[in-house]
Motif scaffolding. Sequence first.
Motif, PDB file in Angstrom:
ATOM      1  N   THR A 190       2.378  -1.587  -3.048  1.00 46.24           N
ATOM      2  CA  THR A 190       1.881  -2.445  -4.113  1.00 46.24           C
ATOM      3  C   THR A 190       0.379  -2.257  -4.271  1.00 46.24           C
ATOM      4  O   THR A 190      -0.380  -2.349  -3.301  1.00 46.24           O
ATOM      5  CB  THR A 190       2.190  -3.925  -3.804  1.00 46.24           C
ATOM      6  N   TYR A 191      -0.046  -2.008  -5.494  1.00 46.63           N
ATOM      7  CA  TYR A 191      -1.469  -1.827  -5.801  1.00 46.63           C
ATOM      8  C   TYR A 191      -2.210  -3.153  -5.658  1.00 46.63           C
ATOM      9  O   TYR A 191      -1.757  -4.193  -6.121  1.00 46.63           O
ATOM     10  CB  TYR A 191      -1.593  -1.309  -7.235  1.00 46.63           C
ATOM     11  N   GLN A 218      -2.759   3.524  -7.116  1.00 48.89           N
ATOM     12  CA  GLN A 218      -1.683   3.162  -8.045  1.00 48.89           C
ATOM     13  C   GLN A 218      -0.902   4.398  -8.454  1.00 48.89           C
ATOM     14  O   GLN A 218      -1.479   5.434  -8.792  1.00 48.89           O
ATOM     15  CB  GLN A 218      -2.276   2.486  -9.286  1.00 48.89           C
ATOM     16  N   TYR A 270      -0.894   9.418  -6.781  1.00 43.26           N
ATOM     17  CA  TYR A 270      -1.537   8.113  -6.666  1.00 43.26           C
ATOM     18  C   TYR A 270      -3.004   8.216  -7.065  1.00 43.26           C
ATOM     19  O   TYR A 270      -3.740   9.048  -6.544  1.00 43.26           O
ATOM     20  CB  TYR A 270      -1.409   7.562  -5.244  1.00 43.26           C
ATOM     21  N   ASP A 322      -8.449   3.798  -7.084  1.00 39.84           N
ATOM     22  CA  ASP A 322      -9.388   2.963  -7.827  1.00 39.84           C
ATOM     23  C   ASP A 322     -10.673   2.858  -7.010  1.00 39.84           C
ATOM     24  O   ASP A 322     -10.767   2.085  -6.064  1.00 39.84           O
ATOM     25  CB  ASP A 322      -8.779   1.571  -8.057  1.00 39.84           C
TER      26      ASP A 322
END
Length: 455
Positions: A191-192, A199, A275, A278
């Motif tokens: 889960t981000y 993500q 992925y 961020d």
Amino acid sequence: MIVMKNNNTLQQNAQALTDELKWLSEVINLRIALHFGHDTPYLSIEDLPVPDLSAGGGTYVEFVHQHDLNVAERLVLILGLAPHLKPGVLDILSSKNQDYDRRFSEFGGLFMEGHSGLVPTAETAMFILAGDDLQKRLDYQYIFRPGHVLTANHVITGASRRKGTPRLSREWLVADEYIDFLITGEAFHPTYGEDFPAQLIDTQLEWEDVVLSKKTSESIREIKEWAELGHILMSDLGLGRRLKPGYKSLFYGPPGTGKTMTAALLGKSTGKPVYKIDLSMVVSKYIGETEKNLAKVFDQAEKSDWILFFDEADSLFGKRTQVNSANDRFGNQEIGYLLQRIEDFSGVVILATNLKENIDEAFTRRFQSMIEFRTPGVEERLALLEKSFSDQLPLEPSIDKRSVAEKYELTGGVLMNVVRKSTLRAIARNESAISKKDLEEAIQRELQKEGIILS
């Protein structure tokens, strides 16, 4: 990883797990009976029949065969799955020692907030395998060492062990990334969030939907070949002793030229999840949290063979000014840690930036490739116009697409917004085709967003 293909395979997996859990329950009950000297027809847990997995299917059975797990290893594997599937199997291990009004320490196990049942520890696994037989406990130590397949591959998590506590006091649970895989064959996707700043990105497009220059396409092919064949180069041919692990590439070019989409297509075409990291969430105000969060991403990526994609990489890898404060020094430490993890990563890492000049040369020397994503030329823009609109709601036949391609310098990202706006306008008017007026108005609005004013 093996992927579940049909309901029949899923049913086979369910049957295998049902048989394993029943066997585990019988073993636990027999172990307790033997431990307290109760009457039992068996003298050892080895006397109990073991489920036959030779003809079974499903990912659990495949995992057991792939890693050649013996009976003891199978037993502790299903023990680690039991709290996720049938926690009541372990209830008998929660019983108290009436003489001391507390649980039997030899049973191991712990209780965690949010779960009413017993969570097994490595001591629980050892008790089930060996009871209080010291010789057998010594024989089974190998299962709980870091090099064993269940721990080396992080199939079993032991996060709850505190520093200074006995080795077998750590929790014995199948890790999140293996639960779905062993039960249903589905891949695990974290889960981000703050604790996991990465993500999953994917795309519905195919390579034929993308318009790239010949030079860019050739460079992309090299990454694809590494992702698919690099293990032969490093392992089978023995070059892993001479070459640095993995493949690092820098994507550079203006926004909207396809850097992220290309990364997603590389993953799709090679069967590797991509992925996106961020970077704004990576840098934490708490010392040590940055390394911790990055470690989670890289550790999972190594285990699951992901492609890692760092967008706006110049925010961390840009040319740095001199160190003037403790924050600057800490920032350099963060970059140093990230750079080391990237260098040690055995898979594909892609860093993206709008301007190559913003990336420090100390970093660019470490890339295996530096790939430019240019603003499409006239022919490329024409190709994009030809394939971007819906066949059910196309451009009006009277529109000269070449003229549009020559007049407006559109990137792929900008054109997709144009497609959205002009198509919606045509739908709202219940028209069967997109007019030249709506197309050009959509183009002009998008270019104005980019700061381009047309006369």
